[in-house]
Motif scaffolding. Sequence first.
Motif, PDB file in Angstrom:
ATOM      1  N   GLN A 152       0.666  -1.187   0.350  1.00 37.90           N
ATOM      2  CA  GLN A 152       0.216  -0.249  -0.055  1.00 37.90           C
ATOM      3  C   GLN A 152       0.593   1.640  -0.247  1.00 37.90           C
ATOM      4  O   GLN A 152       0.710   2.708  -0.855  1.00 37.90           O
ATOM      5  N   LEU A 153       1.632   0.994   0.621  1.00 42.78           N
ATOM      6  CA  LEU A 153       2.655   2.030   1.014  1.00 42.78           C
ATOM      7  C   LEU A 153       3.565   2.264  -0.720  1.00 42.78           C
ATOM      8  O   LEU A 153       3.704   3.670  -1.549  1.00 42.78           O
ATOM      9  N   GLU A 205       0.694   4.246  -2.890  1.00 45.43           N
ATOM     10  CA  GLU A 205       1.071   5.794  -2.525  1.00 45.43           C
ATOM     11  C   GLU A 205       2.162   6.915  -3.018  1.00 45.43           C
ATOM     12  O   GLU A 205       1.364   7.365  -3.075  1.00 45.43           O
ATOM     13  N   LYS A 264       1.794   6.931  -5.946  1.00 44.95           N
ATOM     14  CA  LYS A 264       1.032   7.829  -6.711  1.00 44.95           C
ATOM     15  C   LYS A 264       1.295   9.580  -7.168  1.00 44.95           C
ATOM     16  O   LYS A 264       1.118  10.411  -7.905  1.00 44.95           O
ATOM     17  N   ARG A 265       2.183   9.813  -5.790  1.00 45.10           N
ATOM     18  CA  ARG A 265       2.871  10.764  -5.284  1.00 45.10           C
ATOM     19  C   ARG A 265       3.362  11.017  -6.205  1.00 45.10           C
ATOM     20  O   ARG A 265       3.898  12.339  -6.889  1.00 45.10           O
TER      21      ARG A 265
END
Length: 192
Positions: free
Chosen positions: A177-178, A181, A184-185
């Motif tokens: 999940q990290l 994320e 995505k960033r």
Amino acid sequence: MRNVDLNDKKAVMPIYPLLLSAGALMLFFSLAGCATIWEGLNGQENETRPAQSDRTEALLAQGNYEAAFKENQKIVAEGKGPRDVALFNMGRISAHSSNPRKDYARALRSFKKMVKLHPQSPLAEQARLWIQVLEEHQEVTEEKQKLAEEKRALGREREVVSQERDKLKYTAERSRQLDIEIEKRRRQTLSK
């Protein structure tokens, strides 16, 4: 681990079930022989059998194992009667299958004492058989206890491993999940 062909007649069988079976048979034949032991001793018939044996057998028939044991214990302590017979009976009573307070260790001690103090007794050979059966039973019982403890230890280890696996799954999922994320960033930063 070695593969064993179940159709192979020479395959090694576990020894403990065999020991239990052999021990049970020996115990059965010993018990069966106890009821008739007096007929074979020195050519004696039932009428001349020692009175203590009659009292012991009567108490056993009533299921009064503790009184039968104490009766024989009294004979050993006071010396009023054949001690070898009393010691043998004490062992037999202690190991009796119907005795709710059976104590195999106590039976073993009685038989060993009987053989040690009265090696020439007509009951000595049966006492030696009892000793052998009870010692085998003791070994099997100890082995079963060891196996049960090992099984409990393995169960505890399995639980710890399962908890660790769950933690690793959680950590891996959280890490994934990290990563998503972060990606995505990174894309958002590049698109600006």
